[in-house]
Write a protein that holds these residues in place. Structure first.
Motif, PDB file in Angstrom:
ATOM      1  N   ARG A   8       0.829  -1.212   0.000  1.00  0.00           N
ATOM      2  CA  ARG A   8       0.000   0.000   0.000  1.00  0.00           C
ATOM      3  C   ARG A   8       0.864   1.262   0.000  1.00  0.00           C
ATOM      4  NH1 ARG A   8      -5.388  -0.562   0.122  1.00  0.00           N
ATOM      5  NH2 ARG A   8      -6.276  -2.504   0.923  1.00  0.00           N
ATOM      6  N   ALA A   9       1.987   1.239   0.713  1.00  0.00           N
ATOM      7  CA  ALA A   9       2.906   2.384   0.712  1.00  0.00           C
ATOM      8  C   ALA A   9       3.454   2.609  -0.696  1.00  0.00           C
ATOM      9  CB  ALA A   9       4.037   2.159   1.708  1.00  0.00           C
ATOM     10  N   PHE A  10       3.835   1.522  -1.363  1.00  0.00           N
ATOM     11  CA  PHE A  10       4.288   1.591  -2.753  1.00  0.00           C
ATOM     12  C   PHE A  10       3.193   2.212  -3.627  1.00  0.00           C
ATOM     13  CE2 PHE A  10       4.022  -0.731  -6.858  1.00  0.00           C
ATOM     14  CZ  PHE A  10       5.155  -0.223  -7.485  1.00  0.00           C
ATOM     15  N   GLY A  11       1.965   1.762  -3.455  1.00  0.00           N
ATOM     16  CA  GLY A  11       0.838   2.280  -4.239  1.00  0.00           C
ATOM     17  C   GLY A  11       0.594   3.759  -4.005  1.00  0.00           C
ATOM     18  N   ARG A  12       0.695   4.196  -2.750  1.00  0.00           N
ATOM     19  CA  ARG A  12       0.498   5.630  -2.446  1.00  0.00           C
ATOM     20  C   ARG A  12       1.544   6.499  -3.137  1.00  0.00           C
ATOM     21  NH1 ARG A  12      -0.759   3.458   2.556  1.00  0.00           N
ATOM     22  NH2 ARG A  12       1.340   3.846   3.383  1.00  0.00           N
ATOM     23  N   VAL A  13       2.799   6.060  -3.062  1.00  0.00           N
ATOM     24  CA  VAL A  13       3.877   6.825  -3.704  1.00  0.00           C
ATOM     25  C   VAL A  13       3.692   6.813  -5.217  1.00  0.00           C
ATOM     26  CG1 VAL A  13       6.375   6.961  -4.087  1.00  0.00           C
ATOM     27  CG2 VAL A  13       5.491   6.424  -1.804  1.00  0.00           C
ATOM     28  N   LEU A  14       3.362   5.663  -5.769  1.00  0.00           N
ATOM     29  CA  LEU A  14       3.176   5.551  -7.216  1.00  0.00           C
ATOM     30  C   LEU A  14       2.023   6.442  -7.687  1.00  0.00           C
ATOM     31  CD1 LEU A  14       4.108   4.249  -9.829  1.00  0.00           C
ATOM     32  CD2 LEU A  14       2.641   2.282  -9.295  1.00  0.00           C
ATOM     33  N   ALA A  15       0.942   6.498  -6.934  1.00  0.00           N
ATOM     34  CA  ALA A  15      -0.190   7.358  -7.284  1.00  0.00           C
ATOM     35  C   ALA A  15       0.231   8.829  -7.301  1.00  0.00           C
ATOM     36  CB  ALA A  15      -1.345   7.141  -6.311  1.00  0.00           C
ATOM     37  N   LYS A  16       1.029   9.234  -6.316  1.00  0.00           N
ATOM     38  CA  LYS A  16       1.500  10.628  -6.265  1.00  0.00           C
ATOM     39  C   LYS A  16       2.418  10.948  -7.434  1.00  0.00           C
ATOM     40  CE  LYS A  16       1.155  11.514  -1.344  1.00  0.00           C
ATOM     41  NZ  LYS A  16       1.863  11.808  -0.097  1.00  0.00           N
ATOM     42  N   VAL A  17       3.327  10.036  -7.744  1.00  0.00           N
ATOM     43  CA  VAL A  17       4.296  10.254  -8.815  1.00  0.00           C
ATOM     44  C   VAL A  17       3.624  10.296 -10.185  1.00  0.00           C
ATOM     45  CG1 VAL A  17       6.253   9.193 -10.038  1.00  0.00           C
ATOM     46  CG2 VAL A  17       6.283   9.359  -7.549  1.00  0.00           C
ATOM     47  N   THR A  18       2.668   9.395 -10.418  1.00  0.00           N
ATOM     48  CA  THR A  18       2.040   9.291 -11.749  1.00  0.00           C
ATOM     49  C   THR A  18       0.784  10.134 -11.905  1.00  0.00           C
ATOM     50  OG1 THR A  18       0.686   7.391 -11.114  1.00  0.00           O
ATOM     51  CG2 THR A  18       2.885   6.921 -12.056  1.00  0.00           C
ATOM     52  N   GLY A  19       0.118  10.431 -10.791  1.00  0.00           N
ATOM     53  CA  GLY A  19      -1.173  11.107 -10.870  1.00  0.00           C
ATOM     54  C   GLY A  19      -2.290  10.190 -11.323  1.00  0.00           C
ATOM     55  N   LEU A  20      -2.016   8.888 -11.363  1.00  0.00           N
ATOM     56  CA  LEU A  20      -3.011   7.909 -11.817  1.00  0.00           C
ATOM     57  C   LEU A  20      -3.719   7.268 -10.633  1.00  0.00           C
ATOM     58  CD1 LEU A  20      -0.922   6.065 -14.566  1.00  0.00           C
ATOM     59  CD2 LEU A  20      -2.748   7.740 -14.926  1.00  0.00           C
ATOM     60  N   PRO A  21      -4.972   6.859 -10.842  1.00  0.00           N
ATOM     61  CA  PRO A  21      -5.651   6.121  -9.777  1.00  0.00           C
ATOM     62  C   PRO A  21      -5.010   4.748  -9.607  1.00  0.00           C
ATOM     63  CG  PRO A  21      -7.014   6.196 -11.761  1.00  0.00           C
ATOM     64  CD  PRO A  21      -5.821   7.058 -12.020  1.00  0.00           C
ATOM     65  N   VAL A  22      -4.900   4.324  -8.356  1.00  0.00           N
ATOM     66  CA  VAL A  22      -4.333   3.023  -8.025  1.00  0.00           C
ATOM     67  C   VAL A  22      -5.384   2.220  -7.279  1.00  0.00           C
ATOM     68  CG1 VAL A  22      -2.605   1.832  -6.613  1.00  0.00           C
ATOM     69  CG2 VAL A  22      -1.946   3.838  -7.951  1.00  0.00           C
ATOM     70  N   ASP A  23      -5.565   0.984  -7.693  1.00  0.00           N
ATOM     71  CA  ASP A  23      -6.476   0.079  -7.005  1.00  0.00           C
ATOM     72  C   ASP A  23      -5.709  -1.194  -6.689  1.00  0.00           C
ATOM     73  OD1 ASP A  23      -8.808  -0.768  -5.821  1.00  0.00           O
ATOM     74  OD2 ASP A  23     -10.027  -0.629  -7.633  1.00  0.00           O
ATOM     75  N   TYR A  24      -6.292  -2.025  -5.854  1.00  0.00           N
ATOM     76  CA  TYR A  24      -5.621  -3.241  -5.405  1.00  0.00           C
ATOM     77  C   TYR A  24      -6.492  -4.451  -5.701  1.00  0.00           C
ATOM     78  CZ  TYR A  24      -2.805   0.193  -2.993  1.00  0.00           C
ATOM     79  OH  TYR A  24      -1.999   1.267  -2.721  1.00  0.00           O
ATOM     80  N   SER A  25      -5.821  -5.586  -5.902  1.00  0.00           N
ATOM     81  CA  SER A  25      -6.518  -6.830  -6.159  1.00  0.00           C
ATOM     82  C   SER A  25      -5.838  -7.932  -5.350  1.00  0.00           C
ATOM     83  CB  SER A  25      -6.450  -7.158  -7.654  1.00  0.00           C
ATOM     84  OG  SER A  25      -7.147  -8.342  -7.941  1.00  0.00           O
ATOM     85  N   ASP A  26      -6.634  -8.754  -4.706  1.00  0.00           N
ATOM     86  CA  ASP A  26      -6.122  -9.863  -3.901  1.00  0.00           C
ATOM     87  C   ASP A  26      -5.196 -10.729  -4.754  1.00  0.00           C
ATOM     88  OD1 ASP A  26      -5.725 -12.118  -2.330  1.00  0.00           O
ATOM     89  OD2 ASP A  26      -7.852 -12.483  -1.972  1.00  0.00           O
ATOM     90  N   GLU A  27      -3.969 -10.898  -4.294  1.00  0.00           N
ATOM     91  CA  GLU A  27      -3.019 -11.683  -5.077  1.00  0.00           C
ATOM     92  C   GLU A  27      -2.682 -13.025  -4.438  1.00  0.00           C
ATOM     93  OE1 GLU A  27       0.770  -9.657  -5.504  1.00  0.00           O
ATOM     94  OE2 GLU A  27       1.487 -10.667  -3.719  1.00  0.00           O
TER      95      GLU A  27
END
Length: 138
Positions: A73-92
């Motif tokens: 989730r921390a990776f996703g938050r940073v990636l969302a800020k850097v790209t400006g893209l929406p980030v969602d998660y899926s059970d892996e």
């Protein structure tokens, strides 16, 4: 959409077609830090015109989130800020096992599997996400 199987050492990437029908494996990148993983993901998202990012969320067997999910989730938050893209998660859960089973069925030797496992896991993550979204819309 860009699908991501995030790991501390390897990050697998997948994409889907514009109609969001088929997901396909893209590449696996070896990284040394979360920053390198974010940079690689942002570069691929930009290069390929991604409009959304789906990251595999490593849940515990009982469905709760542990330390690995927090890192993801921390990776996703940073990636969302850097790209400006929406980030969602899926059970892996079990995507690596599933990917290895597909590879074994395809005749890939155990010693060669690591080369394909992460990007194939990313494909499964994205495909599962797309299926779940289609089911929600119906």
């Amino acid at each position: 959409m860009l699908g991501i199987d995030y790991g501390d050492r390897y990050v697998g990437f997948s994409e889907c077609d514009s109609e969001e029908i088929l997901a396909f494996p893209l590449t696996t990148v070896r990284v040394k830090s979360m920053r390198e993983a974010v940079d690689a993901a942002a570069d691929i998202a930009s290069r390929d015109g991604a409009e959304k990012i789906v990251i595999g969320l490593p849940l515990l067997p009982d469905g709760t989130e542990g330390e690995r999910a927090s890192k993801t989730r921390a990776f996703g938050r940073v990636l969302a800020k850097v790209t400006g893209l929406p980030v969602d998660y899926s059970d892996e859960r079990l995507t690596t096992v599933q990917a290895e089973e597909y590879l074994a069925e395809g005749g890939v030797k155990k010693r060669d599997m690591k080369r394909y496992t992460d990007k194939l896991s990313a494909q499964i993550i994205l495909s599962d996400y797309m299926s779940a979204e289609k089911a929600r819309r119906k």
